[in-house]
Design an enzyme around this catalytic site. Structure first.
Site, PDB file in Angstrom:
ATOM      1  CE  LYS A  25      -4.024  -1.856  -0.313  1.00 11.17           C
ATOM      2  NZ  LYS A  25      -4.735  -1.765  -1.620  1.00 11.17           N
TER       3      LYS A  25
ATOM      4  NE  ARG B 158      -5.894  -8.792   3.740  1.00 13.77           N
ATOM      5  CZ  ARG B 158      -6.496  -7.909   2.947  1.00 13.77           C
ATOM      6  NH1 ARG B 158      -6.475  -8.082   1.643  1.00 13.77           N
ATOM      7  NH2 ARG B 158      -7.129  -6.870   3.454  1.00 13.77           N
TER       8      ARG B 158
END
Length: 663
Positions: free
Chosen positions: A326, A447
């Site tokens: 990110k 994840r």
């Protein structure tokens, strides 16, 4: 027993020949003329020692670029010189700001080297700059450069506690104390350039820091990395559009981080790697080492620092790998608009006829589920660019949520969790190594990070023509938004800037009240410029290329959460199919009150009565009251953006405001 003519031993047969013990035939050997008896069942190995045998096991990799026709800095260099140039570049990246040059580097795993090369020998695989004597100047830092997944598995399992191979072949890892991003610990350097360019103040995700504090943290991270015996270095790309791709270098201390970025960034070819040169952006991931809390601007032991002027990012005090992904997305949100390229937090797929659709949506809206369609090609699941040539995926991989994952619900993600995939913070059986995706013992934010080619219908390269449809997804737990609405450009901009969804607050003390959530541009945590700038670029591109905007509610119908019911996925898929096919462009529409949305009177395969939400509510007064409440929440949220003018005059700003709720 006699020889068979080849010098081999034979078993003696016949009477008069004495047997061995326990009645077994006696075996004897006869020497050849050379005086040596051989086992001729196979050719002898070409090694004199066990170390030589091990060296034969691994064939030397040849990722070097063929010299014929090669352009660029490495064209006329020997392999030794190219390796030296690579190490010089990495050493420059790791240079302390208080010294003129970087650390001494040597390629390869220190555990597999008999001794560290001496400076006087100047071998081809190490680089030794000159600087004043210190402990750090006396040691070599081993560089593990662009290792393969198999090599990174070995490093993780051998040296990183909490790393295991699961039954499907994926690498299970732990991210330490942090199992998610730390947005309150993310800082951006505010300087003369970013002062005017970036979005600061109320509502902005950009928390400022000064240049000096960044340099203090950078020095701390670099000193930590240089103190290690080895570091992992990844040189990779962002953006599948070759004319607008960004070269990134990631320096990290963990094999987990290196494999994660290997999967998430675009992997260079051997030729591209040899000619990589100086990166456009560098990440220093020293996440195992905390920042100094006494440093100015620090509010915890964690700090994620972005310096757009230096094109560098520093990570301290968190090992969560998503910070790198990110962080780079934020960089693209800054760099791409400078090239008139729109960066987007969206899913993207393409039909067999080349029709491209963008999917925007916050967590829980169905963005991943709806953009993954076996009848369409997947361009990407999360981050994209829209240029004058079309769309391109920013990444080389996917980062999927794993909680409650099943083969039945998400077969593509399930099947992608195999060798090479990183599984973060999952729980597995200690004996069979089978993962329990329902187990939240470590975190709910489990994840999987895997290369995009692990998805069967991925389009490689991940590029496509200009989008025909822009789909904004909202999970409206208030139950008052229509299942589908066609938007004009001003409405598209308004709802894009709003980035709305609604989540259920929970069942604490029996309260089940929906909670509105707004995230500008459907990704407020990552944008760098004011949301209206991205919205204006989106509207310009949609108008130029004839794209249509749609608002799709995947949330509740017939009442709010607790009284109504969740929209059936089958109906939502029918709506999406009708958008892709163009059927909805030719439908009849009517306008709703308050939000002024255009809703179709019929969609094939969807009950007509649910298309207008008022029809599904038994209590019409409660519907109107809830509708006005949601309209008020939209208005309150949008007040942050009303003072920002778009373009040379106020006209477009007024059009966007008029496209919101009106009551």
């Amino acid at each position: 027993m006699a020889s068979n003519g080849n010098g081999n031993a034979t078993v003696a047969k016949g009477n008069g020949v004495s047997g061995g013990r326990n009645g077994l035939p006696k075996i004897s050997t006869q020497k050849r003329q050379s005086g040596i008896c051989h086992d001729d069942s196979s050719a002898p190995v070409k090694a004199q020692t066990i170390d030589e045998l091990h060296s034969l096991q691994k064939k030397k990799s040849a990722p070097t670029t063929p010299l014929d026709g090669v352009q660029g800095a490495f064209a006329n260099m020997s392999e030794e010189e190219r390796h030296k140039q690579q190490l010089q570049s990495i050493s420059a990246s790791l240079a302390s700001l208080t010294r003129e040059t970087g650390p001494k580097l040597v390629r390869g795993d220190p555990a597999r080297r008999p001794e560290t090369p001496r400076v006087s020998h100047a071998p081809e695989h190490h680089f030794a700059p000159t600087f004043s004597a210190s402990d750090s100047s006396l040691k070599f830092t081993h560089v593990l450069y662009n290792l393969s997944p198999a090599e990174l598995y070995e490093q993780a399992i051998q040296y990183e506690k909490g790393s295991f191979i699961t039954s499907s072949g994926a690498l299970a890892t732990l991210s330490g104390a942090k199992t998610g991003r730390s947005p309150k610990d993310k800082r951006v350097v505010r300087d003369d350039t970013t002062e005017d360019e970036l979005w600061w103040g109320k509502g902005s995700p950009n928390i400022e820091m000064d240049e000096q504090t960044f340099l203090v943290n950078r020095e701390r991270a670099v000193d930590y990395l240089n103190s290690l015996e080895k570091v992992f270095v990844n040189d990779q790309f962002l953006n599948w559009d070759p004319e607008n791709r960004i070269k990134v270098r990631i320096v990290s201390a963990r094999a987990y981080h290196s494999l994660f970025m290997h999967n998430m960034c675009i992997r260079p070819t051997a030729e591209e790697l040899e000619n990589f040169g100086t990166p456009d952006f560098t990440i220093y991931n020293a996440g195992q080492f905390p920042c100094n809390r006494y440093t100015h601007y620090m509010t915890s032991s964690t700090s994620i620092d972005l310096n757009l002027g230096r094109r560098e990012m520093v990570i301290l005090g968190t090992q969560y790998a998503g910070e790198m992904k990110k962080g780079l997305f934020g960089v693209m949100h800054y760099l791409m608009p400078k090239r008139q390229i729109l960066s987007l937090h969206s899913g993207c797929n393409m039909g067999k006829d080349g029709d491209v659709a963008l999917f925007f949506g916050l967590s829980g809206t169905g963005k991943t589920t709806l953009s993954t369609d076996h009848n369409r090609y997947l361009i990407g699941d999360d981050e994209h660019c829209w240029s004058d040539k079309g769309v391109s995926n920013i990444e080389g991989g996917c980062y999927a949520k794993c909680i409650d994952l099943s083969r039945e619900k998400e077969p593509d993600i399930w099947n992608a969790i195999k060798f090479g995939t990183v599984l973060e913070n999952v729980v597995f059986d200690e004996h069979t190594r089978e993962v329990d995706y329902l187990d939240k013992s470590v975190t709910e934010n489990t994840r999987a990070a895997y290369p995009i080619e692990y998805i069967p219908n991925a389009k490689i390269p991940c590029v496509g023509p200009h989008p025909k449809n822009v789909i904004l997804l909202a999970c409206d737990a208030f139950g008052v938004l229509p299942p589908v609405s066609k938007l004009n450009l001003a409405q598209t901009m308004y709802h894009f800037i709003s980035g709305y969804t609604a989540l259920v607050a929970g069942t604490e003390e029996g309260v089940k009240e929906p909670r509105a959530t707004f995230s500008a541009c459907f990704g407020a945590a990552f944008i760098m410029l004011h949301p209206t700038k991205y919205a204006a670029m989106l509207a310009t591109k949609m108008e130029k290329h004839g794209a249509t905007g749609w608002l799709v509610n995947t949330g509740w119908s017939g009442g709010s959460y607790g009284s109504g019911s969740r929209m059936k996925l089958a109906y939502t898929r029918k709506i999406i199919d009708a958008i892709h096919s163009g059927q909805l462009l030719n439908a009849n529409y009517k306008k709703t009150e308050v939000f002024g949305l255009e809703i179709p009177t019929e969609v094939e395969g969807v009950p007509s009565e649910i298309l207008d939400p008022v029809n599904t509510w038994s209590d019409k007064n409660a519907y109107k009251e809830t509708l006005l409440k949601l309209g008020g929440l939209f208005k309150n949220n949008f007040e942050v953006f009303t003072d920002h003018k778009i373009g040379k005059n106020d006209k477009l700003t007024k059009e966007i405001l008029a496209a919101g709720p009106n009551f």
